[in-house]
Scaffold this motif. Structure first.
Motif, PDB file in Angstrom:
ATOM      1  N   THR A 171      73.778  32.682 -14.426  1.00 22.11           N
ATOM      2  CA  THR A 171      72.523  31.933 -14.415  1.00 22.11           C
ATOM      3  C   THR A 171      71.991  31.684 -13.000  1.00 22.11           C
ATOM      4  O   THR A 171      70.844  31.265 -12.846  1.00 22.11           O
ATOM      5  N   ILE A 172      72.786  31.919 -11.965  1.00 20.04           N
ATOM      6  CA  ILE A 172      72.266  31.844 -10.593  1.00 20.04           C
ATOM      7  C   ILE A 172      71.223  32.945 -10.403  1.00 20.04           C
ATOM      8  O   ILE A 172      70.115  32.702  -9.905  1.00 20.04           O
ATOM      9  N   PHE A 173      71.575  34.150 -10.814  1.00 20.43           N
ATOM     10  CA  PHE A 173      70.636  35.267 -10.682  1.00 20.43           C
ATOM     11  C   PHE A 173      69.403  35.046 -11.567  1.00 20.43           C
ATOM     12  O   PHE A 173      68.272  35.292 -11.138  1.00 20.43           O
ATOM     13  N   LEU A 174      69.636  34.589 -12.778  1.00 17.00           N
ATOM     14  CA  LEU A 174      68.513  34.383 -13.692  1.00 17.00           C
ATOM     15  C   LEU A 174      67.597  33.267 -13.203  1.00 17.00           C
ATOM     16  O   LEU A 174      66.377  33.355 -13.333  1.00 17.00           O
ATOM     17  N   SER A 175      68.152  32.220 -12.612  1.00 11.60           N
ATOM     18  CA  SER A 175      67.342  31.107 -12.110  1.00 11.60           C
ATOM     19  C   SER A 175      66.414  31.564 -10.989  1.00 11.60           C
ATOM     20  O   SER A 175      65.234  31.197 -10.964  1.00 11.60           O
ATOM     21  N   LEU A 176      66.950  32.358 -10.055  1.00 12.82           N
ATOM     22  CA  LEU A 176      66.119  32.859  -8.965  1.00 12.82           C
ATOM     23  C   LEU A 176      65.076  33.839  -9.497  1.00 12.82           C
ATOM     24  O   LEU A 176      63.911  33.821  -9.072  1.00 12.82           O
ATOM     25  N   TYR A 177      65.470  34.655 -10.444  1.00 12.31           N
ATOM     26  CA  TYR A 177      64.525  35.592 -11.062  1.00 12.31           C
ATOM     27  C   TYR A 177      63.396  34.829 -11.753  1.00 12.31           C
ATOM     28  O   TYR A 177      62.218  35.168 -11.592  1.00 12.31           O
ATOM     29  N   ALA A 178      63.740  33.793 -12.512  1.00 12.39           N
ATOM     30  CA  ALA A 178      62.732  33.013 -13.228  1.00 12.39           C
ATOM     31  C   ALA A 178      61.804  32.293 -12.257  1.00 12.39           C
ATOM     32  O   ALA A 178      60.592  32.210 -12.481  1.00 12.39           O
ATOM     33  N   TRP A 179      62.368  31.740 -11.184  1.00 12.12           N
ATOM     34  CA  TRP A 179      61.532  31.068 -10.181  1.00 12.12           C
ATOM     35  C   TRP A 179      60.538  32.040  -9.571  1.00 12.12           C
ATOM     36  O   TRP A 179      59.351  31.729  -9.418  1.00 12.12           O
ATOM     37  N   ASN A 180      61.000  33.226  -9.230  1.00 10.53           N
ATOM     38  CA  ASN A 180      60.132  34.227  -8.617  1.00 10.53           C
ATOM     39  C   ASN A 180      59.017  34.646  -9.566  1.00 10.53           C
ATOM     40  O   ASN A 180      57.845  34.755  -9.165  1.00 10.53           O
ATOM     41  N   GLU A 181      59.353  34.846 -10.834  1.00 11.73           N
ATOM     42  CA  GLU A 181      58.351  35.298 -11.798  1.00 11.73           C
ATOM     43  C   GLU A 181      57.367  34.194 -12.157  1.00 11.73           C
ATOM     44  O   GLU A 181      56.228  34.474 -12.537  1.00 11.73           O
ATOM     45  N   SER A 182      57.802  32.942 -12.055  1.00 10.86           N
ATOM     46  CA  SER A 182      56.890  31.836 -12.362  1.00 10.86           C
ATOM     47  C   SER A 182      55.746  31.763 -11.358  1.00 10.86           C
ATOM     48  O   SER A 182      54.679  31.218 -11.656  1.00 10.86           O
ATOM     49  N   LEU A 227      71.320  27.875 -23.288  1.00 13.67           N
ATOM     50  CA  LEU A 227      70.797  26.647 -22.691  1.00 13.67           C
ATOM     51  C   LEU A 227      69.692  26.960 -21.688  1.00 13.67           C
ATOM     52  O   LEU A 227      68.696  26.243 -21.600  1.00 13.67           O
ATOM     53  N   PHE A 228      69.872  28.030 -20.924  1.00 11.00           N
ATOM     54  CA  PHE A 228      68.832  28.434 -19.978  1.00 11.00           C
ATOM     55  C   PHE A 228      67.553  28.786 -20.723  1.00 11.00           C
ATOM     56  O   PHE A 228      66.449  28.378 -20.321  1.00 11.00           O
ATOM     57  N   ALA A 229      67.680  29.555 -21.811  1.00  9.86           N
ATOM     58  CA  ALA A 229      66.507  29.958 -22.583  1.00  9.86           C
ATOM     59  C   ALA A 229      65.781  28.748 -23.157  1.00  9.86           C
ATOM     60  O   ALA A 229      64.549  28.683 -23.150  1.00  9.86           O
ATOM     61  N   ILE A 230      66.549  27.768 -23.622  1.00  9.09           N
ATOM     62  CA  ILE A 230      65.947  26.543 -24.177  1.00  9.09           C
ATOM     63  C   ILE A 230      65.228  25.765 -23.082  1.00  9.09           C
ATOM     64  O   ILE A 230      64.092  25.318 -23.254  1.00  9.09           O
ATOM     65  N   ARG A 231      65.888  25.606 -21.948  1.00  8.61           N
ATOM     66  CA  ARG A 231      65.264  24.872 -20.843  1.00  8.61           C
ATOM     67  C   ARG A 231      64.000  25.572 -20.354  1.00  8.61           C
ATOM     68  O   ARG A 231      62.999  24.922 -20.032  1.00  8.61           O
ATOM     69  N   TYR A 232      64.036  26.893 -20.324  1.00 11.30           N
ATOM     70  CA  TYR A 232      62.864  27.649 -19.893  1.00 11.30           C
ATOM     71  C   TYR A 232      61.680  27.378 -20.815  1.00 11.30           C
ATOM     72  O   TYR A 232      60.547  27.171 -20.356  1.00 11.30           O
ATOM     73  N   GLU A 233      61.939  27.348 -22.124  1.00  8.10           N
ATOM     74  CA  GLU A 233      60.852  27.090 -23.079  1.00  8.10           C
ATOM     75  C   GLU A 233      60.360  25.647 -22.977  1.00  8.10           C
ATOM     76  O   GLU A 233      59.172  25.386 -23.163  1.00  8.10           O
ATOM     77  N   ILE A 234      61.257  24.707 -22.693  1.00  7.37           N
ATOM     78  CA  ILE A 234      60.842  23.316 -22.502  1.00  7.37           C
ATOM     79  C   ILE A 234      59.889  23.213 -21.316  1.00  7.37           C
ATOM     80  O   ILE A 234      58.893  22.479 -21.347  1.00  7.37           O
ATOM     81  N   GLN A 235      60.170  23.989 -20.266  1.00  7.83           N
ATOM     82  CA  GLN A 235      59.355  23.926 -19.055  1.00  7.83           C
ATOM     83  C   GLN A 235      58.066  24.748 -19.166  1.00  7.83           C
ATOM     84  O   GLN A 235      57.024  24.339 -18.657  1.00  7.83           O
ATOM     85  N   LYS A 236      58.136  25.892 -19.849  1.00 11.43           N
ATOM     86  CA  LYS A 236      57.008  26.831 -19.840  1.00 11.43           C
ATOM     87  C   LYS A 236      56.309  26.998 -21.174  1.00 11.43           C
ATOM     88  O   LYS A 236      55.144  27.409 -21.212  1.00 11.43           O
ATOM     89  N   GLY A 237      56.999  26.712 -22.275  1.00  6.93           N
ATOM     90  CA  GLY A 237      56.436  26.978 -23.585  1.00  6.93           C
ATOM     91  C   GLY A 237      55.911  25.729 -24.270  1.00  6.93           C
ATOM     92  O   GLY A 237      55.673  24.698 -23.641  1.00  6.93           O
ATOM     93  N   ASN A 238      55.743  25.821 -25.598  1.00  8.98           N
ATOM     94  CA  ASN A 238      55.324  24.674 -26.393  1.00  8.98           C
ATOM     95  C   ASN A 238      56.450  24.282 -27.346  1.00  8.98           C
ATOM     96  O   ASN A 238      57.532  24.890 -27.328  1.00  8.98           O
ATOM     97  N   VAL A 239      56.209  23.277 -28.202  1.00  3.50           N
ATOM     98  CA  VAL A 239      57.277  22.777 -29.077  1.00  3.50           C
ATOM     99  C   VAL A 239      57.765  23.869 -30.023  1.00  3.50           C
ATOM    100  O   VAL A 239      58.956  23.896 -30.385  1.00  3.50           O
ATOM    101  N   HIS A 240      56.884  24.766 -30.427  1.00  2.00           N
ATOM    102  CA  HIS A 240      57.280  25.831 -31.339  1.00  2.00           C
ATOM    103  C   HIS A 240      58.191  26.841 -30.634  1.00  2.00           C
ATOM    104  O   HIS A 240      59.139  27.358 -31.243  1.00  2.00           O
ATOM    105  N   ASN A 241      57.904  27.115 -29.360  1.00  2.00           N
ATOM    106  CA  ASN A 241      58.779  27.993 -28.580  1.00  2.00           C
ATOM    107  C   ASN A 241      60.165  27.378 -28.422  1.00  2.00           C
ATOM    108  O   ASN A 241      61.185  28.066 -28.533  1.00  2.00           O
ATOM    109  N   VAL A 242      60.187  26.065 -28.145  1.00  2.00           N
ATOM    110  CA  VAL A 242      61.468  25.373 -27.956  1.00  2.00           C
ATOM    111  C   VAL A 242      62.262  25.379 -29.252  1.00  2.00           C
ATOM    112  O   VAL A 242      63.470  25.667 -29.258  1.00  2.00           O
TER     113      VAL A 242
END
Length: 238
Positions: free
Chosen positions: A81-92, A120-135
């Motif tokens: 998740t270190i790699f995924l976190s940096l990847y997600a930050w860059n893409e955001s 857990l990462f996928a869930i947190r990502y949807e909480i931050q970027k998506g809507n309740v249906h995505n979460v």
């Protein structure tokens, strides 16, 4: 690190490409020692991710460099998740297309790579970027997966999220999620206790009693008298 810091002047002039070249040379040599995809390989790539993170915070950088480097690292270590976190930050920052969800779907969450931290990462990502249906969809996919369907902590988080939702429909589904979690994780006290804590305002006395009965059947240690507790903690029947 010496290669990166040897450039004089500001961080703009620091040699990130040269430093990454040294790392590439080292990781290539690991193959000769049959250490490719080993913990040593992962550790040096994690160092490169931290160096990249330092670099992007102190001066101009090319987003494509971060994307390429992290995609390569994620291909080798799809549960990191270190790699995924940096990847997600860059893409955001780019906001061009949904590469993070694609990476999760096509790599991280494949059955052979699936694990609790990825979910857990996928869930947190949807909480931050998506809507309740995505979460909700992210939670449902997590608790349906072979790797996570028996994880009581994940079920408990799902219950808590539903109970705290501002969406009335989702809030009312919290009890159903609890019951499903109890069937998937029988005898886990921390999960069953949510009926007496978080979900107490949503549950009738008879529903609480049914959970209490299950706890007795599973021989879960109970320290209070239920009738006295119900009198003290009035719920939906009041």
């Amino acid at each position: 690190l010496l290669c990166y810091l040897a450039q004089s002047g500001s961080s703009v002039g620091r040699d990130i490409e040269g430093a990454l070249g040294v790392i590439d040379h080292f990781t290539a040599s690991l193959k000769s020692y049959k250490l490719h995809r080993s913990i040593h390989h992962e550790a040096i790539l994690q160092f490169s991710a931290r160096l990249l993170w330092h670099h992007v915070r102190t001066g101009p950088f090319r987003p494509a460099l971060i994307r390429l480097r992290m995609e390569e690292a994620l291909y080798l270590f799809p549960q990191n998740t270190i790699f995924l976190s940096l990847y997600a930050w860059n893409e955001s920052r780019a906001k061009i297309d949904d590469r993070v969800r694609a990476m999760l779907r096509d790599n991280f969450l494949l059955p052979e790579n699936d694990c609790v931290t990825s979910r857990l990462f996928a869930i947190r990502y949807e909480i931050q970027k998506g809507n309740v249906h995505n979460v909700k969809a992210a939670f449902e996919h997590a608790v349906a997966s072979e790797a996570c369907k028996g994880n009581a902590g994940l079920w408990r988080l799902y219950v808590l999220w539903c109970a705290q939702s501002e969406d009335a429909k989702i809030k009312n589904q919290a009890k159903e999620v609890l019951y499903r979690g109890m069937r998937a994780c029988p005898g886990v006290k921390a999960l069953m206790m949510e009926a007496f804590e978080t979900l107490r305002p949503l549950m009738k006395d008879e529903e609480v009693k049914s959970v209490h009965k299950v706890m007795e059947e599973k021989e879960v240690r109970i320290h209070v008298d239920l009738e006295e507790w119900l009198e003290e903690h009035g719920g939906d029947d009041d």
